[in-house]
Design a protein around this motif. Structure first.
Motif, PDB file in Angstrom:
ATOM      1  N   ASP A   1     -10.534  -4.174   4.096  1.00 55.76           N
ATOM      2  CA  ASP A   1     -11.971  -4.247   3.787  1.00 55.76           C
ATOM      3  C   ASP A   1     -12.808  -3.805   4.988  1.00 55.76           C
ATOM      4  O   ASP A   1     -13.825  -4.446   5.341  1.00 55.76           O
ATOM      5  CB  ASP A   1     -12.351  -5.661   3.357  1.00 55.76           C
ATOM      6  CG  ASP A   1     -11.801  -6.013   1.979  1.00 55.76           C
ATOM      7  OD1 ASP A   1     -11.583  -5.075   1.180  1.00 55.76           O
ATOM      8  OD2 ASP A   1     -11.552  -7.199   1.714  1.00 55.76           O
TER       9      ASP A   1
ATOM     10  N   ALA B   1       0.828  -1.207   0.000  1.00 56.57           N
ATOM     11  CA  ALA B   1       0.000   0.000   0.000  1.00 56.57           C
ATOM     12  C   ALA B   1       0.864   1.260   0.000  1.00 56.57           C
ATOM     13  O   ALA B   1       0.536   2.266  -0.629  1.00 56.57           O
ATOM     14  CB  ALA B   1      -0.926  -0.007   1.219  1.00 56.57           C
TER      15      ALA B   1
ATOM     16  N   GLU C   1      -6.981  -7.037  -4.688  1.00 57.53           N
ATOM     17  CA  GLU C   1      -8.412  -6.800  -4.808  1.00 57.53           C
ATOM     18  C   GLU C   1      -9.100  -6.584  -3.456  1.00 57.53           C
ATOM     19  O   GLU C   1     -10.313  -6.749  -3.327  1.00 57.53           O
ATOM     20  CB  GLU C   1      -9.096  -7.956  -5.578  1.00 57.53           C
ATOM     21  CG  GLU C   1      -8.549  -8.102  -6.989  1.00 57.53           C
ATOM     22  CD  GLU C   1      -9.241  -9.203  -7.772  1.00 57.53           C
ATOM     23  OE1 GLU C   1     -10.084  -9.906  -7.174  1.00 57.53           O
ATOM     24  OE2 GLU C   1      -8.932  -9.349  -8.962  1.00 57.53           O
ATOM     25  N   ARG C   2      -8.320  -6.198  -2.438  1.00 52.78           N
ATOM     26  CA  ARG C   2      -8.877  -5.840  -1.126  1.00 52.78           C
ATOM     27  C   ARG C   2      -8.500  -4.396  -0.799  1.00 52.78           C
ATOM     28  O   ARG C   2      -7.395  -3.961  -1.094  1.00 52.78           O
ATOM     29  CB  ARG C   2      -8.350  -6.765  -0.034  1.00 52.78           C
ATOM     30  CG  ARG C   2      -8.871  -8.212  -0.166  1.00 52.78           C
ATOM     31  CD  ARG C   2      -8.449  -9.060   1.033  1.00 52.78           C
ATOM     32  NE  ARG C   2      -6.995  -9.315   1.038  1.00 52.78           N
ATOM     33  CZ  ARG C   2      -6.370  -9.957   2.012  1.00 52.78           C
ATOM     34  NH1 ARG C   2      -7.038 -10.402   3.068  1.00 52.78           N
ATOM     35  NH2 ARG C   2      -5.069 -10.156   1.941  1.00 52.78           N
ATOM     36  N   GLU C   3      -9.427  -3.689  -0.173  1.00 50.11           N
ATOM     37  CA  GLU C   3      -9.131  -2.305   0.196  1.00 50.11           C
ATOM     38  C   GLU C   3      -8.283  -2.295   1.480  1.00 50.11           C
ATOM     39  O   GLU C   3      -8.699  -2.847   2.502  1.00 50.11           O
ATOM     40  CB  GLU C   3     -10.421  -1.511   0.435  1.00 50.11           C
ATOM     41  CG  GLU C   3     -10.129  -0.032   0.723  1.00 50.11           C
ATOM     42  CD  GLU C   3     -11.381   0.758   1.075  1.00 50.11           C
ATOM     43  OE1 GLU C   3     -11.657   1.757   0.400  1.00 50.11           O
ATOM     44  OE2 GLU C   3     -12.069   0.359   2.046  1.00 50.11           O
TER      45      GLU C   3
ATOM     46  N   ALA D   1     -13.338   4.987   8.012  1.00 52.17           N
ATOM     47  CA  ALA D   1     -13.691   3.715   7.375  1.00 52.17           C
ATOM     48  C   ALA D   1     -14.577   2.859   8.267  1.00 52.17           C
ATOM     49  O   ALA D   1     -15.042   1.786   7.839  1.00 52.17           O
ATOM     50  CB  ALA D   1     -12.420   2.947   7.026  1.00 52.17           C
TER      51      ALA D   1
ATOM     52  N   VAL E   1      -5.770  -0.417  -3.101  1.00 53.06           N
ATOM     53  CA  VAL E   1      -6.388  -1.722  -3.374  1.00 53.06           C
ATOM     54  C   VAL E   1      -5.260  -2.691  -3.670  1.00 53.06           C
ATOM     55  O   VAL E   1      -4.520  -2.542  -4.646  1.00 53.06           O
ATOM     56  CB  VAL E   1      -7.366  -1.652  -4.567  1.00 53.06           C
ATOM     57  CG1 VAL E   1      -7.915  -3.048  -4.883  1.00 53.06           C
ATOM     58  CG2 VAL E   1      -8.500  -0.683  -4.280  1.00 53.06           C
TER      59      VAL E   1
ATOM     60  N   LEU F   1      -6.222   0.094   4.188  1.00 48.01           N
ATOM     61  CA  LEU F   1      -6.014   1.435   4.736  1.00 48.01           C
ATOM     62  C   LEU F   1      -4.837   1.384   5.703  1.00 48.01           C
ATOM     63  O   LEU F   1      -4.781   0.514   6.581  1.00 48.01           O
ATOM     64  CB  LEU F   1      -7.260   1.923   5.480  1.00 48.01           C
ATOM     65  CG  LEU F   1      -8.576   1.950   4.682  1.00 48.01           C
ATOM     66  CD1 LEU F   1      -9.726   2.376   5.585  1.00 48.01           C
ATOM     67  CD2 LEU F   1      -8.459   2.920   3.506  1.00 48.01           C
TER      68      LEU F   1
ATOM     69  N   ARG G   1      -4.801   5.049   1.171  1.00 49.68           N
ATOM     70  CA  ARG G   1      -5.866   4.095   0.805  1.00 49.68           C
ATOM     71  C   ARG G   1      -5.434   3.422  -0.491  1.00 49.68           C
ATOM     72  O   ARG G   1      -5.102   4.096  -1.452  1.00 49.68           O
ATOM     73  CB  ARG G   1      -7.198   4.810   0.603  1.00 49.68           C
ATOM     74  CG  ARG G   1      -8.322   3.862   0.137  1.00 49.68           C
ATOM     75  CD  ARG G   1      -9.610   4.594  -0.177  1.00 49.68           C
ATOM     76  NE  ARG G   1     -10.260   5.083   1.037  1.00 49.68           N
ATOM     77  CZ  ARG G   1     -10.366   6.355   1.386  1.00 49.68           C
ATOM     78  NH1 ARG G   1      -9.819   7.285   0.601  1.00 49.68           N
ATOM     79  NH2 ARG G   1     -10.990   6.719   2.482  1.00 49.68           N
TER      80      ARG G   1
ATOM     81  N   GLN H   1      -4.684   0.107  -7.126  1.00 45.97           N
ATOM     82  CA  GLN H   1      -5.002   1.524  -6.936  1.00 45.97           C
ATOM     83  C   GLN H   1      -4.336   1.983  -5.633  1.00 45.97           C
ATOM     84  O   GLN H   1      -4.215   1.223  -4.681  1.00 45.97           O
ATOM     85  CB  GLN H   1      -6.529   1.669  -6.847  1.00 45.97           C
ATOM     86  CG  GLN H   1      -7.030   3.053  -6.571  1.00 45.97           C
ATOM     87  CD  GLN H   1      -8.554   3.053  -6.363  1.00 45.97           C
ATOM     88  OE1 GLN H   1      -9.263   2.203  -6.909  1.00 45.97           O
ATOM     89  NE2 GLN H   1      -9.040   3.989  -5.579  1.00 45.97           N
TER      90      GLN H   1
END
Length: 641
Positions: free
Chosen positions: A446, A371, A413-415, A427, A410, A417, A408, A398
């Motif tokens: 997530d 991240a 495929e998981r968000e 969140a 991705v 933070l 923040r 992202q």
């Protein structure tokens, strides 16, 4: 050991010849051969010629300097005093009824020259300890032109050019390594004997010696702005800034010398004129008074002591910009520190990882590192450095920075933070606080809280020992100023034994805090001084405001060299106590010389005025005291690496 220059060798040989001639003349005179060979008063004139030979061999240059200076209007100097006193001793031959003093006249000049040679040697030795620093100046830079390596003047190289530094060569300009690996010897700048590694991407600075492998370096600064150029300028200008003690001695000699010449003249002339006393007796007293009064020991040994202290400090990587700063440093009682980069390494490190739920510590660190992979923030860099595995850009879909809160992204495929409590609140992740020292990065995946990572700036290895050494050196109070959080600052202060801590300060707040500490120091002891120690990059206003600004870790830092009064060339806080010790040793030697020289002079001056001191005592009071003071001053440059 400092070798003699050609001029000093010729000077020494001339003194040896004069000394041999003097011994021969003295032996002939004491053996009574002159009385056997010549009638009275011819034997007296023969003695005059006999001692005039070694006198002129030893002191012809002193007579010439005195005459030249009189022509320039610079009358009252030591050359004038020596010339008048010794010519006067020979002139007593005009009073045949008195005991002759030709031997004393020749001896005064001979031993004066011995003292001057000692002074020249001592200054040369001290200058060499400083000029060793000057050896860091590079003579050339290797640059590739038309496929050939050519040597050019470092001034001809521009930022952006690439230079090649071969093993054994001195790095001529500041830059970044673009190719090659080597070890770099920084001893000339820092006093450290352990080489540092130089790899692609590392910054290297001018003045260091490349040891093992060839390096290609992209130049970042022109030579006139390079580290070596700034250091040389600093060293060259150090002698221009005199301490108050040194300035006082200079002013003292300016008024003292004409005063004692007047007293000596009055002593020689007034008693015979007013009271009918013997001219020869009182002229001899006046001449003896004149020889004793020469302030050689003071005007030579005091500047030499400061010069030696500055030179000795430079040998261990401590650059003092002038003797006035050395004197102030000797009176340092309050020592104020910046925290980051001064007492700590200034680089963040992951100190703890706590995972929650099903997430493991390895997974937590991997998600946070990916991240943070695009961030330039030092905290992000520390997280990436702690993650041992490779960063895979394909895992990151992202990433965006949330101002003042964190990241923040991705990932897989998981968000994910990564940030502070406000980011977690936004969140809806149920995070909780921790009693931990350091910066805490909370991580949510997530929307579910996954744990936290603790980032902290590591305290330098010798920081605690440095504070203890300062107390031993006589510092009464240590204070830490920092913009960091209060809990972090207090933990660092407690671990190091620092007396006071002021945290969460803006740069302008630091100046206000130093102003208050200066006032407190003045109330506690007006003679005490406050030293501020910072890394010199963002502490310039405080370094300037303190009584003594000390910049540490100044290799490559222009701001440090510019703003500070004392520059420590490496990152070791323990050098601060050494700098204070060198300053205090130097000031002790200065005062030893002042008290000793004035004490002996005043005693023999009083004896000369009442006719007890003879010319031989005068020789000791002048030349002997000067030689002893010079030898004592030379101790100031003896600083162990």
């Amino acid at each position: 050991m400092t070798t003699l220059t050609d001029k000093q060798i010729r000077w020494r040989n001339r003194i040896i010849v004069a000394l041999v001639l003097f011994v021969i003349a003295f032996a002939i005179e004491k053996a009574g051969l002159l009385e056997a060979w010549f009638d009275t008063p011819s034997d007296l004139y023969a003695e005059l010629v006999l001692f005039l030979v070694p006198y002129l061999v030893a002191g012809y240059d002193v007579l010439l300097k005195a005459a030249r200076n009189i022509g320039r209007g610079q009358v009252f100097d030591e050359n004038f005093l020596m010339s008048v006193a010794t010519i006067g001793a020979f002139a007593l031959v005009l009073f045949p009824d008195t005991e002759p003093h030709m031997a004393e006249g020749a001896a005064v000049m001979l031993f004066y020259q011995v003292g001057e040679l000692f002074q020249s040697y001592a200054v040369g030795k001290s200058r060499k300890s400083i000029s060793d620093m000057m050896d860091i100046a590079p003579e050339f830079a290797n640059i590739m032109r038309d496929g050939q390596l050519v040597q050019v003047d470092p001034y001809e190289v521009s930022p952006g050019d690439e230079i090649v530094v071969k093993p054994g060569e001195r790095i001529p300009l500041d830059g970044v390594v673009v190719d090659g690996r080597s070890q770099v010897d920084t001893a000339a700048l820092t006093g450290e004997s352990i080489p540092r590694g130089a790899n692609p991407g590392d910054e290297v600075i001018s003045g260091c010696v490349n040891l093992t492998g060839a390096l290609t370096v992209r130049v970042t600064k022109p030579f006139e702005d390079s580290t070596v150029s700034r250091i040389l300028e600093l060293v060259e200008n150090a002698a221009d800034k005199k301490a108050r003690t040194e300035s006082f001695i200079t002013r003292f000699a300016r008024y003292y010398t004409p005063a004692v010449v007047g007293v000596a003249a009055a002593l020689a002339i007034l008693p015979p004129l007013l009271f009918g006393q013997e001219w020869a007796d009182w002229i001899l007293r006046g001449l003896t008074f004149l020889v004793v009064s020469c302030p050689c020991a003071l005007v030579i040994s005091v500047p030499l002591s400061f010069f030696g202290g500055i030179g000795g400090a430079s040998r261990i990587g401590i650059l003092v910009k002038g003797s006035n700063y050395l004197e102030a440093l000797a009176h340092a009682e309050t020592v104020v520190f910046d925290k980051t980069g001064t007492l700590t390494n200034g680089t963040f490190t992951v100190t703890a990882i706590h995972a929650e739920g099903d997430t493991t510590e390895d997974e937590l660190l991997a998600l946070a590192a990916h991240a943070e992979s695009l961030s330039n923030h030092p905290i992000a860099a520390s997280v990436r450095q702690a993650y041992a595995g490779p960063l895979d850009p394909a895992r990151i879909q992202q990433a965006e920075e949330v101002s003042g809160q964190g990241i923040r992204a991705v990932v897989d495929e998981r968000e994910v933070l990564v940030g502070n409590g406000r980011l977690m609140d936004a969140a809806g992740a149920a995070w909780h606080d921790y009693e931990l020292v350091g910066t805490i990065l909370h991580v949510a995946v997530d929307g579910v809280y996954a744990g936290h990572i603790v980032i902290a700036d590591q305290v330098k290895d010798d920081a605690a020992a440095a504070i203890a050494a300062l107390r031993k050196a006589g510092a009464r109070k240590t204070v830490m100023l920092t913009g960091d959080r209060a809990d972090v600052a207090e933990a660092v202060a407690a671990s190091l034994g620092i007396d006071e801590v002021r945290a969460e300060l803006l740069p302008q707040d630091k100046v206000a805090q130093v102003e208050a500490l200066l006032e407190a120091q003045a109330q506690a002891n007006p003679k005490g001084r406050l030293a501020f120690v910072g890394d010199g990059i963002n502490d310039a206003p405080v370094l300037t405001r303190a009584d003594i600004g000390i910049a540490m870790g100044a290799m490559g830092s222009d701001a440090a060299i510019e703003a500070a009064d004392v520059v420590l060339m490496d990152d070791r806080p323990s050098q601060i106590a050494r700098a204070i010790s060198v300053a205090r040793k130097t000031m002790a030697i200065v005062w030893e010389n002042i008290v000793f020289a004035l004490g002996v002079k005043l005693a023999v001056l009083a004896l000369a005025a009442v006719g007890i001191a003879n010319m031989w005592m005068a020789v000791f009071a002048d030349v002997g005291v000067a030689v002893i003071a010079i030898l004592n001053a030379m101790r100031a440059m003896n600083v162990r690496k």
